[in-house]
Design a protein around this motif. Structure first.
Motif, short mmCIF file in Angstrom:
data_model
loop_
_atom_site.label_atom_id
_atom_site.label_comp_id
_atom_site.label_asym_id
_atom_site.label_seq_id
_atom_site.Cartn_x
_atom_site.Cartn_y
_atom_site.Cartn_z
N PRO A 1 6.41 -1.47 17.05
CA PRO A 1 6.28 -0.76 15.78
C PRO A 1 6.61 -1.69 14.60
O PRO A 1 7.61 -2.40 14.62
CB PRO A 1 7.29 0.38 15.91
N ALA A 2 5.73 -1.68 13.60
CA ALA A 2 5.89 -2.62 12.49
C ALA A 2 5.51 -1.95 11.17
O ALA A 2 4.74 -1.00 11.14
CB ALA A 2 5.02 -3.86 12.71
N SER A 3 6.09 -2.50 10.10
CA SER A 3 5.75 -2.04 8.75
C SER A 3 5.10 -3.20 7.99
O SER A 3 5.57 -4.34 8.06
CB SER A 3 7.01 -1.59 8.01
N PHE A 4 4.02 -2.90 7.28
CA PHE A 4 3.28 -3.91 6.52
C PHE A 4 3.23 -3.51 5.05
O PHE A 4 3.12 -2.33 4.72
CB PHE A 4 1.83 -4.03 7.02
N VAL A 5 3.25 -4.51 4.19
CA VAL A 5 2.85 -4.35 2.79
C VAL A 5 1.84 -5.44 2.50
O VAL A 5 2.18 -6.63 2.51
CB VAL A 5 4.04 -4.44 1.82
N GLU B 1 7.04 -7.07 15.06
CA GLU B 1 6.34 -8.12 15.80
C GLU B 1 4.83 -7.95 15.66
O GLU B 1 4.24 -7.01 16.19
CB GLU B 1 6.74 -8.05 17.28
N ALA B 2 4.23 -8.89 14.93
CA ALA B 2 2.78 -8.85 14.72
C ALA B 2 2.28 -10.27 14.51
O ALA B 2 2.94 -11.07 13.84
CB ALA B 2 2.42 -7.97 13.53
N THR B 3 1.12 -10.57 15.07
CA THR B 3 0.53 -11.91 14.95
C THR B 3 -0.87 -11.80 14.37
O THR B 3 -1.70 -11.04 14.88
CB THR B 3 0.45 -12.59 16.34
N MET B 4 -1.13 -12.55 13.31
CA MET B 4 -2.47 -12.55 12.75
C MET B 4 -3.39 -13.39 13.62
O MET B 4 -3.09 -14.55 13.91
CB MET B 4 -2.46 -13.09 11.31
N THR B 5 -4.51 -12.82 14.04
CA THR B 5 -5.45 -13.52 14.91
C THR B 5 -6.74 -13.92 14.19
O THR B 5 -7.49 -14.74 14.71
CB THR B 5 -5.81 -12.63 16.11
N SER B 6 -6.98 -13.34 13.01
CA SER B 6 -8.21 -13.69 12.30
C SER B 6 -8.06 -13.36 10.82
O SER B 6 -7.41 -12.37 10.46
CB SER B 6 -9.41 -12.92 12.88
N CYS C 1 -0.92 -2.10 18.60
CA CYS C 1 -2.38 -1.98 18.63
C CYS C 1 -2.98 -3.30 18.12
O CYS C 1 -2.26 -4.23 17.77
CB CYS C 1 -2.87 -0.83 17.72
N GLU C 2 -4.32 -3.34 18.09
CA GLU C 2 -5.00 -4.41 17.36
C GLU C 2 -5.40 -3.81 16.01
O GLU C 2 -6.23 -2.91 15.94
CB GLU C 2 -6.23 -4.92 18.10
N LEU C 3 -4.80 -4.31 14.96
CA LEU C 3 -4.99 -3.77 13.62
C LEU C 3 -6.07 -4.56 12.88
O LEU C 3 -6.00 -5.80 12.80
CB LEU C 3 -3.67 -3.83 12.84
N ASN C 4 -7.04 -3.84 12.36
CA ASN C 4 -8.13 -4.47 11.60
C ASN C 4 -8.19 -3.84 10.21
O ASN C 4 -8.34 -2.62 10.08
CB ASN C 4 -9.47 -4.27 12.33
N ILE C 5 -8.05 -4.67 9.17
CA ILE C 5 -8.08 -4.19 7.79
C ILE C 5 -9.21 -4.89 7.05
O ILE C 5 -9.27 -6.13 7.03
CB ILE C 5 -6.74 -4.45 7.07
N ARG C 6 -10.09 -4.11 6.44
CA ARG C 6 -11.19 -4.67 5.66
C ARG C 6 -11.16 -4.09 4.25
O ARG C 6 -11.14 -2.86 4.08
CB ARG C 6 -12.52 -4.36 6.33
N GLU D 1 -10.89 -9.65 5.33
CA GLU D 1 -10.71 -8.96 6.61
C GLU D 1 -9.57 -9.64 7.36
O GLU D 1 -9.59 -10.86 7.58
CB GLU D 1 -11.99 -9.00 7.45
N LEU D 2 -8.59 -8.85 7.73
CA LEU D 2 -7.41 -9.35 8.43
C LEU D 2 -7.28 -8.62 9.76
O LEU D 2 -7.38 -7.39 9.82
CB LEU D 2 -6.14 -9.14 7.60
N ILE D 3 -7.04 -9.38 10.83
CA ILE D 3 -6.86 -8.77 12.16
C ILE D 3 -5.51 -9.23 12.72
O ILE D 3 -5.20 -10.43 12.70
CB ILE D 3 -7.99 -9.18 13.12
N TYR D 4 -4.72 -8.25 13.18
CA TYR D 4 -3.39 -8.54 13.74
C TYR D 4 -3.26 -7.92 15.12
O TYR D 4 -3.79 -6.83 15.38
CB TYR D 4 -2.29 -7.94 12.86
#
Length: 337
Positions: free
Chosen positions: A78-82, A309-314, A128-133, A70-73
């Motif tokens: 606007p950002a692109s992720f891989v 611009e994105a920061t991982m918080t968890s 936003c706050e992005l949450n990926i599980r 589980e990753l939270i950013y």
């Protein structure tokens, strides 16, 4: 498939054959001392066969592993992720079931990152706050072998596809470590045992210290400061192997039994005709490694590549055995490529 041709000595005639008066080893033609000696030899052969078959059977049992991350950013623009967090699929590692949850709901694209079965997840994200599980059940059916049969392959015999993993790379400067590698390991017996000795040396001479290295730290940097984390242990081992002419590549993944739980970095070495797993940290059993990505070094296998611009918080990562047999580790070389 177990091959009895790999036993150290040819199989003797069974005891029932020795009872034939016409047979050269007939019990009737031997003294008591010779009879006892031959019976002992015969029994040792049966014990060797039984031990080898049992070892092969137990190490070839399919294992199941449950993995999750589980990753939270916090995304500020606007950002692109891989993301590379999904288990790869190979001949010996299969994803049985998997689930992906993304909040907020965003269009996603699965992509093939390379030819090694490694998958990536591409996202375009607004602030936003992005949450990926992500979670999955993975089946491992490792290919195993006995140590003494795994030899290094001469350069002229290596398949063309293997040659790139002999070259120095961003984090594995094998071209700078040749003299050191040959002085320390050049006289050791070639093959699996030499690679294992490299792992032993790395484990004994480099301290595992969280936060001791960063994204710019290479194998040479780690050798100088004698401290690093899992990816650094792998980078040093890979660089030393390549310096000796042994193809080696970096693997990212999950690891059963790793404490504290996290994504793990380990490596593979090409011996005989396939890639075999090694982990110089000795922090998790090799039979509990689930691969995500493969590359020349960690630069090719980052779990997240971000533009914006994105920061991982968890971050929360888990890998657990789903059956009672999984953590059985008999010391035999393991391949899941």
């Amino acid at each position: 498939m177990f091959d009895t041709r790999k036993l150290d000595t040819p199989l003797k005639l069974p005891l029932t054959m020795w009872k034939d008066p016409e047979a050269p080893h007939s019990l009737e033609n031997l003294s008591k001392t010779e009879t006892i000696r031959l019976i002992r030899v015969e029994l040792k052969q049966y014990v060797l066969i039984a031990t080898t078959i049992i070892s092969h059977y137990r190490s070839s049992i399919m294992h199941f592993v449950k993995i999750s991350s589980e990753l939270i950013y916090t995304v500020d623009s606007p950002a692109s992720f891989v993301f590379s967090i999904a288990a790869a699929n190979t001949d010996h590692q299969k994803t049985i079931e998997e689930n992906l949850t993304i909040s907020p709901a965003i269009d996603t694209q699965w992509c093939q990152i390379n030819d090694f079965g490694c998958r990536g997840l591409r996202l375009k994200v607004e602030p936003c706050e992005l949450n990926i599980r992500y979670s999955a059940t993975v089946q491992l059916s490792p290919e195993t072998e006995q140590v003494r049969y795994l030899n290094e392959v001469d350069y002229k015999e290596l398949p063309t596809s293997i040659l790139p993993f002999l070259n120095p790379s961003r984090y594995c400067e094998s071209d700078r470590l040749g003299r050191f590698a040959w002085k320390e390991f050049g006289q050791l017996q070639r093959g699996y045992s030499r690679v294992d000795e490299i792992c032993n040396w790395v484990n004994a001479h480099i301290d595992y210290v969280a936060g001791s290295t960063d994204a710019s730290s290479s194998a040479c940097d780690v050798l100088i400061q004698r401290a690093g984390v899992c990816r650094d242990f792998a980078h040093v081992s890979i660089a030393l192997c390549r310096a000796l002419g042994i193809p080696a590549r970096y693997v990212s993944g999950y690891a059963v039994g790793l404490e504290p739980p996290d994504f793990h970095g380990f490596f593979e070495v090409y011996l005989e005709d396939r890639w075999y797993l090694f982990d110089a940290t000795r922090m998790a059993p090799v039979s509990g490694l689930v691969r995500i990505g493969i590359g020349r070094d960690a630069a090719d296998t980052s779990f997240a590549n971000i533009v914006g611009e994105a920061t991982m918080t968890s971050i929360n990562v888990e890998a657990t055995s789903a059956d009672s047999n999984f953590l059985y580790d008999n010391g035999n070389p393991v391949s899941t490529a």
